[in-house]
Motif scaffolding. Structure first.
Motif, short mmCIF file in Angstrom:
data_model
loop_
_atom_site.label_atom_id
_atom_site.label_comp_id
_atom_site.label_asym_id
_atom_site.label_seq_id
_atom_site.Cartn_x
_atom_site.Cartn_y
_atom_site.Cartn_z
N ALA A 159 8.96 -46.91 -2.78
CA ALA A 159 10.27 -46.95 -1.51
C ALA A 159 9.22 -47.61 0.33
O ALA A 159 8.21 -47.21 0.51
CB ALA A 159 10.29 -45.44 -1.30
N THR A 160 10.11 -48.21 0.49
CA THR A 160 9.91 -49.00 2.03
C THR A 160 10.97 -48.28 2.95
O THR A 160 11.76 -48.72 3.40
CB THR A 160 9.23 -50.36 1.63
OG1 THR A 160 10.40 -50.91 1.47
CG2 THR A 160 7.78 -50.38 1.16
N ALA A 161 10.09 -48.36 4.25
CA ALA A 161 11.21 -47.97 5.61
C ALA A 161 10.56 -48.48 6.40
O ALA A 161 8.72 -48.56 6.28
CB ALA A 161 11.53 -46.78 5.24
N ALA A 169 10.40 -43.38 4.90
CA ALA A 169 9.81 -44.31 3.08
C ALA A 169 9.41 -42.67 2.50
O ALA A 169 9.73 -43.12 0.89
CB ALA A 169 8.43 -44.34 3.64
N ARG A 170 8.76 -41.75 2.57
CA ARG A 170 8.73 -40.40 1.78
C ARG A 170 10.30 -40.22 1.38
O ARG A 170 9.83 -39.68 0.12
CB ARG A 170 7.80 -39.42 2.87
CG ARG A 170 7.70 -38.22 1.76
CD ARG A 170 7.76 -37.18 3.39
NE ARG A 170 8.97 -36.87 4.06
CZ ARG A 170 10.22 -36.64 3.04
NH1 ARG A 170 9.74 -36.24 1.82
NH2 ARG A 170 11.29 -36.23 4.21
N ARG A 180 13.05 -41.85 0.87
CA ARG A 180 13.36 -42.67 -0.40
C ARG A 180 12.66 -42.15 -1.08
O ARG A 180 12.71 -42.14 -2.69
CB ARG A 180 13.17 -43.79 0.24
CG ARG A 180 14.10 -43.81 1.17
CD ARG A 180 14.44 -45.47 2.01
NE ARG A 180 15.26 -46.03 2.91
CZ ARG A 180 15.38 -47.47 3.32
NH1 ARG A 180 15.01 -48.36 2.61
NH2 ARG A 180 16.40 -46.83 4.41
N ALA A 181 11.40 -42.61 -1.48
CA ALA A 181 10.40 -41.88 -2.64
C ALA A 181 10.73 -40.66 -3.11
O ALA A 181 11.04 -40.96 -4.49
CB ALA A 181 8.72 -41.93 -2.61
N LEU A 218 0.83 -43.05 0.57
CA LEU A 218 2.23 -43.53 1.97
C LEU A 218 1.76 -43.89 2.78
O LEU A 218 0.80 -43.25 3.50
CB LEU A 218 2.91 -41.87 2.12
CG LEU A 218 3.59 -41.91 3.31
CD1 LEU A 218 5.31 -43.02 3.43
CD2 LEU A 218 3.98 -40.60 3.87
N GLY A 240 5.94 -51.05 8.69
CA GLY A 240 6.50 -50.81 7.48
C GLY A 240 6.10 -49.51 6.93
O GLY A 240 5.32 -49.67 7.27
N TYR A 241 6.37 -49.36 6.40
CA TYR A 241 5.89 -48.03 5.61
C TYR A 241 5.84 -48.20 4.47
O TYR A 241 7.08 -48.35 3.66
CB TYR A 241 5.67 -46.56 6.21
CG TYR A 241 5.47 -46.20 7.61
CD1 TYR A 241 4.13 -45.84 7.55
CD2 TYR A 241 6.27 -46.74 8.48
CE1 TYR A 241 3.58 -45.98 9.08
CE2 TYR A 241 5.40 -46.50 10.22
CZ TYR A 241 4.67 -45.84 10.20
OH TYR A 241 3.73 -45.71 11.92
N ARG A 242 5.24 -47.65 3.29
CA ARG A 242 5.03 -48.00 2.07
C ARG A 242 4.71 -46.26 1.35
O ARG A 242 3.69 -45.26 1.43
CB ARG A 242 4.81 -48.82 0.91
CG ARG A 242 4.35 -49.27 -0.22
CD ARG A 242 3.59 -49.98 -0.87
NE ARG A 242 4.38 -51.21 -0.22
CZ ARG A 242 5.07 -51.77 -0.99
NH1 ARG A 242 5.35 -51.56 -1.54
NH2 ARG A 242 5.76 -53.34 -0.21
#
Length: 250
Positions: A68-70, A76-77, A79-80, A108, A123-125
């Motif tokens: 998940a990315t945000a 992101a956390r 959504r994952a 993360l 962003g973050y993954r």
């Protein structure tokens, strides 16, 4: 045919004539090729035999991940976590018990856009990786489909191997074949040297570790609903055992 390596040591105290005759026969053997040799030491024939047994796998291991990315780490956390929950529920519906699903990795972190003189966070993954172990190898394709349809964005590997119980049974059969090969080689050496082969003085095995798993590539088949379905065609798994046996010379 099982592969083998043969190492032979024959010692007869005081039998100098036999040593001279046999040494002449062995002088043409290629060094390191497993040819018999005669050395001083014990009145025994020592041989090494290897046996291999192949069988269809009875266990499949899948590595799946939700990605998940945000714009923020927390998003992101979240959504994952949502995708992971959906994935776990889909695996249950596919008949995979919870204890067959294990987290093997989680990360993360920020993602960057690197410019000429600086880097910028874009962003973050979040990545949550699972290992799924199946006792029904034929279900591997349908489990992959269910996972991808319900949150899994990555399938990093699919491998087929043996359960511990199955591996131990096959290893016992491999040892039997290795012992048969060792006995056959010992009898051949004894006959070539005009010796009388006695009983076993000692025997030992070499642990080859776990059998090497088979990594399968996916094939696509049409499902009953007209959609493409994943199908795996794994090969056979080999279990190998090696024994070293000392036979007395009578």
């Amino acid at each position: 045919m099982p592969s083998r390596t043969t190492r032979t040591n024959v010692t007869l105290a005081g039998a100098l004539a036999l040593l001279l005759v046999t040494a002449g026969c062995l002088s043409t053997a290629t060094p390191g090729a497993g040819a018999p040799s005669i050395e001083n030491g014990r009145n025994a024939v020592s041989v090494t035999g290897t046996g291999t047994v192949e069988a269809a796998p009875d266990r499949a291991e899948l590595h799946l991940a939700v990605v998940a990315t945000a714009e923020s780490a927390d998003a992101a956390r979240e959504r994952a976590a949502e995708d992971a929950a959906r994935l776990r529920e889909a695996l249950r519906a596919a008949g995979v018990p919870d204890d067959a699903v294990e987290t093997v990795g989680y990360s993360l972190g920020a993602e960057y856009d690197y410019g000429e003189k600086r880097r910028e966070v874009v962003g973050y993954r979040a990545v949550h990786t699972y290992r799924v172990t199946l006792s029904d190898v034929d279900a591997a394709g349908s489990v992959v489909d269910a996972a991808v349809e319900n949150g899994a964005a990555r399938v990093s590997s699919v491998r087929f191997t043996l359960s511990e119980e199955r591996r131990e049974k096959l290893r016992a059969r491999a040892i039997e074949r290795a012992m048969d090969r060792a006995r056959s080689d010992a009898e051949a050496v004894a006959a070539a040297g005009d010796l009388t082969l006695g009983g076993i003085e000692s025997a030992s095995t070499v642990d080859h570790g776990l059998p090497r798993p088979v990594y399968a590539e996916a094939a696509v088949a049409a499902g009953s609903d007209g959609g493409a379905k994943t199908r795996f065609d794994p090969g056979r798994v080999a279990v190998t055992a090696t024994v070293t046996v000392d036979y007395a010379i009578e």
